[in-house]
Design an enzyme around this catalytic site. Structure first.
Site, PDB file in Angstrom:
ATOM      1  N   CYS A  72      42.134  61.736  58.229  1.00  0.00           N
ATOM      2  CA  CYS A  72      40.779  61.821  58.781  1.00  0.00           C
ATOM      3  C   CYS A  72      40.428  63.117  59.507  1.00  0.00           C
ATOM      4  CB  CYS A  72      40.541  60.648  59.723  1.00  0.00           C
ATOM      5  SG  CYS A  72      40.775  59.016  58.988  1.00  0.00           S
ATOM      6  N   HIS A 129      35.964  62.065  66.264  1.00  0.00           N
ATOM      7  CA  HIS A 129      37.343  62.414  65.891  1.00  0.00           C
ATOM      8  C   HIS A 129      37.562  63.916  65.835  1.00  0.00           C
ATOM      9  CE1 HIS A 129      41.090  60.839  63.498  1.00  0.00           C
ATOM     10  NE2 HIS A 129      41.350  61.097  64.763  1.00  0.00           N
TER      11      HIS A 129
END
Length: 463
Positions: A72, A129
């Site tokens: 990710c 993130h």
């Protein structure tokens, strides 16, 4: 001369599609751990995705669309800056320790920061993130508004959002339960998370349409684990016998519904022709969420195609030819380059003031099939595993602890026949090794502590 003519053609087409000669609105929609085979435009049969498919059907589908990492955070660091994340060390899933710098370095600019000089209003919705330290928050890094969460995963049911912030986390993965953030303030919700994020994104479009160009970054955490779905969505997939696959399908269905709300908001505000929409997954489908990457081999984290090749589509009516199936490899790095080119001179000047982008403006390639492919080769690295992979137009090489594997990737997309030791395999290896040696020279090691290094509940290191 052909390339220049194609670029001029693209600019002319873009000008026709824009109202009042303004730069287009830009929308980037990212799924999380979505399988390559789990959208209709890639042949999915058990999960209808009509709204996601609309992006491909009314624009371009990239059957060979790649991200820059198989997990990710590195993947996101790449496409949000348009520069390969190994250039600046954002190469692993980092710690979520909020006392540490764990995001993109300050001297690297993301899409919102590049678009700001061109007058864009920007909002990030969903999964960030890209840093939990206060100095790395979305509103510090170019976005005018943020609604979502800072870490790499989240629960979906609102009643489970019972932590006020990261200071209350006492065990690993506890950060999945923090309340949502809206411009720095913790807020509650009574909606399923995917619906909540979709609603906020659509409201932003409704508010900003007509005011000036906007950039929406809608980063879903669906269908990343935990597998959690609404009962009414599960009921739509009674035909799927595997319970995990059924829940996954319901999660994808909810995301597709929300993307429909976003596309409806664009259409209802009359800005369809003035809005460029991109959809992709941040990496391939994961091994733990019942996704499918057929016909690709491997999954999230893997050097095989299933970890790196993703559902990828782009729509801009009257600029991108409708129903285009673009055959050549493209990279998620191309998103930033395409957005900056579409935004015009001020955004392009912002790039010149910082670092050159690694991606390519895809508009000339989509409007002139005679142009050469946008990339001679694509590259990936796995830190801590001493491995790397690269592909060019016809071959792919994977190098790791088990040696080298070579594939004729155009004919063998499933990577079923390792050509190592054959004449063809030797040619692929020699050709790609030479390309990789040149590419890797300026790249650096990870600059962050890895995910799992933070001890939740421990005293803040800055106390």
């Amino acid at each position: 001369m052909i390339r220049r003519a194609a670029a001029l053609l693209s600019c002319c087409i873009a000008a026709v599609g824009l109202a009042n000669d303004r730069p287009p609105n830009l929308v980037l929609i990212v799924a999380d751990d979505l399988g390559y085979a789990d959208v209709g435009f890639n042949g999915c049969e058990d999960i209808p995705t009509p709204h996601i498919d609309r992006i491909a059907d009314e624009g371009a589908r990239f059957g060979a669309g790649y991200v820059t990492a198989a997990v990710c955070a590195p993947s996101r660091a790449g496409f949000i800056t348009g520069r390969h994340q190994d250039r600046f060390g954002c190469s692993i899933n980092p710690t979520v320790d909020p006392s540490q710098l764990n995001g993109i370095p300050a001297d690297e600019r993301n899409i919102a920061e590049l678009l700001a000089p061109a007058g864009y209003t920007s909002m990030a919705v969903g999964k960030w993130h890209l840093g939990t330290h206060p100095s790395e928050a979305p509103r510090v890094r170019g976005f005018d508004e943020f609604y979502g969460f800072l870490t790499g995963g989240h629960v979906y049911f609102p009643e489970q959002l019972d932590l006020n912030d990261l200071s209350e986390v006492r065990r690993k993965w506890g950060w999945y339960r923090t309340k949502l953030l809206h411009n720095g303030e913790r807020v509650g919700t009574d909606q399923y998370l995917t619906d909540e994020l979709s609603k906020r994104a659509a409201e932003f479009i409704e508010r900003e349409a007509g005011r000036g160009p906007f950039f929406l970054y809608l980063a879903y955490n669906a269908p990343h684990t935990p597998l959690q779905a609404l009962e009414q969505d599960l009921a739509r997939f009674d035909h799927i016998s595997d319970p995990d696959r059924r829940t996954y399908a319901a999660m994808v269905g909810a995301m597709d519904r929300g993307i429909g709300w976003v596309l409806d908001a664009i259409e209802q505000r009359g800005i369809d022709d003035d809005t460029l929409v991109v959809f992709l997954s941040d990496n391939g489908g994961a091994s733990n969420n019942a996704s499918r990457n057929d016909p690709l081999r491997g999954h999230k984290g893997s050097a095989f195609e299933g970890g790196l090749r993703v559902p990828f589509a782009m729509r801009w009516p009257r600029v991108i030819p409708e129903g285009l199936d673009y055959p050549h490899p493209v990279s998620s790095l191309d998103i930033a380059a395409t957005f900056v080119a579409a935004a015009g001179d001020m955004a392009q000047a912002a790039v010149r003031e910082t670092h050159p982008l690694d991606g390519v403006d895809l508009m000339p390639h989509l409007n002139d099939p005679g142009l050469p492919p946008p990339h001679a080769a694509l590259f990936w690295r796995w830190h801590g595993r001493d491995s790397w992979a690269a592909r060019d137009a016809t071959g792919k090489l994977i190098v790791g602890r088990r040696g080298a594997q070579t594939y004729a990737i155009e004919q063998d997309v499933s990577e079923s026949e390792d050509l190592d030791g054959t004449v063809q395999g030797e040619a692929i290896m020699n050709r790609i090794q030479a390309l990789y040696r040149r590419w890797v020279e300026p790249m650096i090691a990870p600059i962050h502590q890895p995910l799992g290094s933070w001890r939740p509940g421990a005293r803040d290191r800055n106390d």
